[in-house]
Enzyme design. Structure first.
Site, short mmCIF file in Angstrom:
data_model
loop_
_atom_site.label_atom_id
_atom_site.label_comp_id
_atom_site.label_asym_id
_atom_site.label_seq_id
_atom_site.Cartn_x
_atom_site.Cartn_y
_atom_site.Cartn_z
N HIS A 152 -7.34 4.06 6.36
CA HIS A 152 -6.38 3.63 5.22
C HIS A 152 -5.66 4.81 4.75
O HIS A 152 -4.53 4.89 4.40
CB HIS A 152 -7.27 3.05 4.23
CG HIS A 152 -6.60 2.57 3.05
ND1 HIS A 152 -5.51 1.82 3.26
CD2 HIS A 152 -6.62 2.87 1.63
CE1 HIS A 152 -5.11 1.52 2.04
NE2 HIS A 152 -5.29 2.28 1.07
N HIS A 210 -3.01 1.09 -4.68
CA HIS A 210 -2.29 0.12 -5.48
C HIS A 210 -2.79 0.50 -7.06
O HIS A 210 -3.93 0.06 -7.32
CB HIS A 210 -3.28 -1.13 -5.10
CG HIS A 210 -2.89 -1.60 -3.49
ND1 HIS A 210 -1.81 -2.72 -3.38
CD2 HIS A 210 -2.94 -1.25 -2.40
CE1 HIS A 210 -1.37 -2.57 -2.04
NE2 HIS A 210 -2.22 -1.87 -1.54
N ASN A 270 1.33 2.33 11.62
CA ASN A 270 0.74 2.87 12.63
C ASN A 270 0.78 1.74 13.90
O ASN A 270 1.37 0.78 13.62
CB ASN A 270 -0.94 2.81 12.28
CG ASN A 270 -1.41 1.31 11.81
OD1 ASN A 270 -0.94 1.04 10.63
ND2 ASN A 270 -2.07 0.73 12.78
N MET A 277 -2.77 -7.25 5.91
CA MET A 277 -4.01 -8.11 5.11
C MET A 277 -3.27 -8.77 3.96
O MET A 277 -4.01 -8.76 2.96
CB MET A 277 -5.05 -7.09 4.94
CG MET A 277 -5.54 -6.38 6.13
SD MET A 277 -6.70 -5.16 5.75
CE MET A 277 -7.07 -4.23 7.19
N SER A 278 -2.00 -8.97 3.99
CA SER A 278 -1.47 -9.57 2.40
C SER A 278 -0.27 -10.44 2.96
O SER A 278 -0.21 -10.94 4.28
CB SER A 278 -0.93 -8.49 1.64
OG SER A 278 0.21 -7.51 2.30
N SER A 318 0.89 -1.14 -0.10
CA SER A 318 -0.02 0.05 -0.15
C SER A 318 0.92 1.23 0.05
O SER A 318 1.56 1.41 1.00
CB SER A 318 -0.97 -0.06 1.26
OG SER A 318 -1.86 -0.75 1.07
N ALA A 368 2.36 -2.34 4.14
CA ALA A 368 1.94 -1.53 5.09
C ALA A 368 1.46 -2.53 6.16
O ALA A 368 0.70 -3.39 5.91
CB ALA A 368 1.05 -0.52 4.83
N HIS A 406 -5.74 -8.52 -2.67
CA HIS A 406 -6.06 -8.87 -1.26
C HIS A 406 -7.52 -9.54 -1.26
O HIS A 406 -8.41 -9.25 -2.25
CB HIS A 406 -6.48 -7.54 -0.37
CG HIS A 406 -5.21 -6.75 -0.40
ND1 HIS A 406 -5.17 -5.76 -1.33
CD2 HIS A 406 -4.10 -6.32 0.27
CE1 HIS A 406 -4.13 -4.97 -1.12
NE2 HIS A 406 -3.40 -5.43 -0.34
N TYR A 434 -9.86 -9.42 0.93
CA TYR A 434 -11.16 -8.57 1.00
C TYR A 434 -11.55 -7.85 -0.15
O TYR A 434 -12.81 -7.32 0.17
CB TYR A 434 -10.73 -7.56 2.35
CG TYR A 434 -9.78 -6.54 1.84
CD1 TYR A 434 -9.99 -5.53 0.96
CD2 TYR A 434 -8.49 -6.67 2.34
CE1 TYR A 434 -8.95 -4.32 0.72
CE2 TYR A 434 -7.43 -5.63 2.29
CZ TYR A 434 -7.56 -4.67 1.14
OH TYR A 434 -6.76 -3.95 0.93
N GLU A 435 -10.80 -7.86 -1.10
CA GLU A 435 -11.30 -7.30 -2.57
C GLU A 435 -12.33 -8.31 -3.20
O GLU A 435 -13.07 -7.94 -4.09
CB GLU A 435 -10.16 -7.06 -3.42
CG GLU A 435 -9.33 -5.70 -2.88
CD GLU A 435 -8.00 -5.81 -3.87
OE1 GLU A 435 -8.45 -5.26 -4.95
OE2 GLU A 435 -7.00 -6.15 -3.44
O1 LIG Z 1 -1.01 -4.24 0.65
P1 LIG Z 1 -0.87 -4.14 1.92
O2 LIG Z 1 -0.88 -5.28 2.81
O3 LIG Z 1 0.57 -3.34 1.84
O4 LIG Z 1 -2.04 -3.18 2.35
C1 LIG Z 1 -2.35 -2.91 3.75
C2 LIG Z 1 -3.41 -3.77 4.38
C3 LIG Z 1 -4.59 -3.18 3.69
O5 LIG Z 1 -4.68 -3.47 2.33
C4 LIG Z 1 -4.21 -1.70 3.85
C5 LIG Z 1 -4.76 -1.11 5.18
O6 LIG Z 1 -4.71 0.20 5.05
O7 LIG Z 1 -2.79 -1.62 3.93
N1 LIG Z 2 -4.89 -5.59 9.75
C1 LIG Z 2 -4.27 -4.56 9.70
N2 LIG Z 2 -3.50 -4.10 8.46
C2 LIG Z 2 -2.84 -3.02 8.29
N3 LIG Z 2 -2.31 -2.45 7.49
C3 LIG Z 2 -1.76 -1.34 7.80
N4 LIG Z 2 -2.13 -1.33 9.20
C4 LIG Z 2 -2.75 -2.13 9.49
C5 LIG Z 2 -3.23 -2.65 10.61
O1 LIG Z 2 -3.28 -1.95 12.02
N5 LIG Z 2 -4.08 -4.00 10.78
#
Ligand SMILES: O=P(O)(O)O[C@@H]1C[C@H](O)[C@@H](CO)O1
Ligand SMILES: Nc1nc2[nH]cnc2c(=O)[nH]1
Length: 305
Positions: free
Chosen positions: A259, A66, A245, A221-222, A35, A118, A88, A90-91
């Site tokens: 996000h 993305h 964060n 989430m990846s 991200s 991220a 992802h 969740y998409e």
């Molecule tokens: O694709 P990543 O894992 O970098 O994205 C993170 C997880 C979620 O897609 C998004 C949450 O803000 O960032």
């Molecule tokens: N699940 C999850 N994904 C993230 N991606 C970036 N920050 C976070 C977070 O705090 N939790």
């Protein structure tokens, strides 16, 4: 369960052939930009870029941050292919589709996968803006039966029962630490355990506490699903999380992650991550990375019966 015809070797081959017919570049390194981390892809030289929407069988990016381009080019004189934007669960994509590009990479001749994301910090010692070299992962979805390798095994990619005890390459991690030292980054480059959850919601307080208790240092989430598929087909893997964060573990707080905040931090720190990875790619020497031969990697797997 995935539809078998869509998961086939031939389906991946079709995509790889389409790409190879359109570029003469034959990279050995693939990079997935997390991200807001597409800056790295922008710095490739002699770029040849393909929109995901034009590539046969490729999923499409739907998330802000993305971009949706597959970019071939040179980084530090080495040919690379970069995913500017990933997929992802969740998409709405099944995990076999989320991880589809990895098998295409394998067929393109990729040997090393560099994966970025991220993530939120669970470890108290981690700060916003830190880079966490991934030592290991907890694939929460996989433990719960959501695995990209579910269904009939495709032996041409790898064994039915791949081992994951060495998922994140020790030699490349050591090299990255060396790079971090040389760049003066040691105060904010850490090592830790990444936990993949499904999303798209961020963690409740009880969930955050649970994940921390389980041994996770950061959550996102990846990544873990991509790494499972990469290791299954014998790619060497290096992963790094940008800590965007702190994950709240206390009830009496007013903090609410969103996000936009994730993107703001990742864009602010993207050039630092780019520097680390660029230097790392420059120092990747196949000769000094023993068992760089994919055949050797395969022997590290334990086949089940
Ligand atoms: O694709 P990543 O894992 O970098 O994205 C993170 C997880 C979620 O897609 C998004 C949450 O803000 O960032
Ligand atoms: N699940 C999850 N994904 C993230 N991606 C970036 N920050 C976070 C977070 O705090 N939790």
């Amino acid at each position: 369960m995935q539809a078998k015809e869509n998961f086939s070797f031939e389906y991946c081959r079709e995509t790889a052939d389409w790409l190879q017919a359109r570029t003469k570049q034959r990279p050995r390194i693939a990079i997935i930009c997390g991200s807001g981390l597409g800056l790295l892809a922008d710095s490739l030289k002699n770029q040849e870029s393909f929109r995901y929407t034009d590539i046969p069988n490729f999923p499409h990016s739907t998330v802000t941050g993305h971009d949706g381009h597959l970019i071939f080019g040179e980084l530090q004189g080495k040919l690379c292919v970069c995913m500017k934007g990933r997929f992802h669960m969740y998409e709405g994509y099944p995990l076999w589709k989320v991880t589809f590009p990895i098998r295409v990479f394998k067929l393109l001749g990729i040997e090393i996968l560099l994966v970025t994301n991220a993530a939120g910090a669970l470890a108290e010692s981690f700060h916003i803006g830190d880079l966490m070299i991934i030592r290991d992962h907890i694939n929460l979805l996989g433990l719960a039966g959501q695995n990209p390798l579910l269904g009939p095994n495709e032996e041409r990619f790898g064994p039915r029962f791949p081992a994951l005890s060495d998922a994140y390459d020790g030699k490349i991690r050591a090299l990255a630490m060396e790079v971090a030292r040389d760049l003066g980054y040691t105060s904010f480059v850490k090592e830790g355990v990444y936990c993949m959850v499904g999303g798209p919601n961020f963690e409740s307080i009880a969930e955050a506490r649970l994940l921390h208790l389980l041994g996770a240092d950061a959550v996102g989430m990846s990544t873990a699903a991509e790494v499972v598929v990469a290791r299954h087909c014998g790619l060497r893997v290096f992963g790094v999380s940008l800590i965007t964060n702190q994950v709240t573990k206390e009830y009496d707080t007013q903090e609410h992650i969103d996000h936009h905040e994730v993107l703001e931090v990742s864009q602010r720190r993207a050039s630092t991550l780019r520097m680390l990875l660029t230097e790392l790619v420059g120092r990747l020497e196949w000769n000094s990375l023993s068992n760089s031969d994919p055949e050797d990697n395969q022997t590290a797997y334990q086949n089940g019966t």
